[in-house]
Design a protein around this motif. Structure first.
Motif, PDB file in Angstrom:
ATOM      1  N   PHE A 128       0.860  -1.183   0.000  1.00  0.00           N
ATOM      2  CA  PHE A 128       0.000   0.000   0.000  1.00  0.00           C
ATOM      3  C   PHE A 128       0.896   1.232   0.000  1.00  0.00           C
ATOM      4  O   PHE A 128       1.613   1.482   0.960  1.00  0.00           O
ATOM      5  N   LYS A 129       0.852   1.983  -1.113  1.00  0.00           N
ATOM      6  CA  LYS A 129       1.655   3.200  -1.222  1.00  0.00           C
ATOM      7  C   LYS A 129       0.722   4.384  -1.483  1.00  0.00           C
ATOM      8  O   LYS A 129      -0.335   4.215  -2.069  1.00  0.00           O
ATOM      9  N   PHE A 130       1.135   5.549  -1.048  1.00  0.00           N
ATOM     10  CA  PHE A 130       0.283   6.716  -1.242  1.00  0.00           C
ATOM     11  C   PHE A 130       1.125   7.947  -1.552  1.00  0.00           C
ATOM     12  O   PHE A 130       2.339   7.984  -1.322  1.00  0.00           O
ATOM     13  N   ASN A 131       0.462   8.957  -2.123  1.00  0.00           N
ATOM     14  CA  ASN A 131       1.108  10.213  -2.522  1.00  0.00           C
ATOM     15  C   ASN A 131       2.338   9.961  -3.399  1.00  0.00           C
ATOM     16  O   ASN A 131       3.419  10.510  -3.175  1.00  0.00           O
ATOM     17  N   GLN A 132       2.136   9.114  -4.407  1.00  0.00           N
ATOM     18  CA  GLN A 132       3.212   8.773  -5.335  1.00  0.00           C
ATOM     19  C   GLN A 132       3.367   9.831  -6.430  1.00  0.00           C
ATOM     20  O   GLN A 132       2.438  10.578  -6.729  1.00  0.00           O
ATOM     21  N   ALA A 133       4.550   9.859  -7.036  1.00  0.00           N
ATOM     22  CA  ALA A 133       4.830  10.830  -8.104  1.00  0.00           C
ATOM     23  C   ALA A 133       4.353  10.247  -9.442  1.00  0.00           C
ATOM     24  O   ALA A 133       5.149   9.802 -10.275  1.00  0.00           O
ATOM     25  N   LEU A 134       3.053  10.262  -9.650  1.00  0.00           N
ATOM     26  CA  LEU A 134       2.475   9.749 -10.894  1.00  0.00           C
ATOM     27  C   LEU A 134       2.507  10.834 -11.971  1.00  0.00           C
ATOM     28  O   LEU A 134       2.389  12.022 -11.672  1.00  0.00           O
ATOM     29  N   SER A 135       2.664  10.409 -13.208  1.00  0.00           N
ATOM     30  CA  SER A 135       2.709  11.375 -14.302  1.00  0.00           C
ATOM     31  C   SER A 135       1.331  12.009 -14.502  1.00  0.00           C
ATOM     32  O   SER A 135       0.301  11.454 -14.105  1.00  0.00           O
ATOM     33  N   LYS A 136       1.308  13.174 -15.143  1.00  0.00           N
ATOM     34  CA  LYS A 136       0.050  13.886 -15.380  1.00  0.00           C
ATOM     35  C   LYS A 136      -0.877  13.117 -16.318  1.00  0.00           C
ATOM     36  O   LYS A 136      -2.084  13.358 -16.349  1.00  0.00           O
ATOM     37  N   THR A 137      -0.288  12.218 -17.110  1.00  0.00           N
ATOM     38  CA  THR A 137      -1.089  11.460 -18.078  1.00  0.00           C
ATOM     39  C   THR A 137      -1.361  10.030 -17.609  1.00  0.00           C
ATOM     40  O   THR A 137      -1.796   9.192 -18.392  1.00  0.00           O
ATOM     41  N   HIS A 138      -1.081   9.755 -16.347  1.00  0.00           N
ATOM     42  CA  HIS A 138      -1.231   8.388 -15.828  1.00  0.00           C
ATOM     43  C   HIS A 138      -2.653   7.857 -16.003  1.00  0.00           C
ATOM     44  O   HIS A 138      -2.856   6.674 -16.251  1.00  0.00           O
TER      45      HIS A 138
END
Length: 215
Positions: free
Chosen positions: A188-198
């Motif tokens: 369980f991970k949170f506040n990840q650095a996901l791309s804007k187009t994820h």
């Protein structure tokens, strides 16, 4: 006789009071899970899923992962990818080289969304505290949900909650037909650095796929 009636009444009052306390404890714990989940910008989960029915000789296990941000999600499970960009659901099946695009109705009670794992229990169930277990070094408190609608095909659902993090550890659903399904959170991970187009569907990535617009 009067003393017997008084004792019986006191015992009934004690039972009712205890049940009410357990219900309040269960609700408070579930409310903490909802609040904790809403506090995150996004959530990324790896999970294990199993389904078992001894009578039907069903015993299957699979793995998957899901990324969620608000009501958007990308779910990879059983060889398929489901992407919801906030308006439409894209079901991508690499084996068939096919993509189905459909509208998503949030008001539809039968609609399936990974996000609902953190809120589905807020309506349609009565609940109480169940057993507490130590699993892999975690203190897991179970809350038992019982559907209030007699037509519901689910007999009960157990939600295992990590008492330290207030994250859901697993969900155990028992059907009236004896089928038991279990979803266990592996990470369980949170506040990840996901791309804007994820959470954006890119048609260019699937040049040979057949696109079926269901709606």
């Amino acid at each position: 006789m009067k003393n017997f009636l008084k004792i019986t009444a006191l015992l009934l009052l004690f039972v009712v009071s205890t049940q009410a306390q357990e219900k309040n404890k269960a609700k408070a714990l579930l409310d903490q899970v909802v609040a904790k989940t809403k506090s995150y910008k996004n959530i990324v989960i790896d999970f294990k899923y199993s389904i078992y029915n001894a009578k039907e000789k069903i015993n299957q296990e699979s793995k998957g992962n899901v990324a969620m941000e608000g009501n958007k999600y990308v779910l990879n499970f059983m060889g398929m990818t489901k992407l919801f960009d906030g308006k439409k659901v894209y079901t991508i099946v690499p084996e068939d080289e096919e993509i189905t695009i459909s509208n998503y109705d949030e008001a539809d009670a039968n609609s399936v969304s990974p996000n609902k794992i953190f809120s589905f229990f807020q309506k349609g169930f009565s609940y109480t505290m169940d057993i507490k277990q130590k699993v892999a070094g975690k203190n897991i408190q179970y809350v038992k949900l019982t559907p209030t609608n007699g037509k519901d095909q689910r007999k009960e659902i157990l939600i295992g909650i990590d008492t330290k993090t207030k994250h859901i550890y697993n969900l155990i659903e028992v059907g009236k037909n004896g089928t038991k399904t279990t979803l266990t959170v592996a990470s369980f991970k949170f506040n990840q650095a996901l791309s804007k187009t994820h959470f954006t569907f890119d048609k260019a990535k699937y040049p040979k796929y057949y696109i079926n617009k269901a709606d």
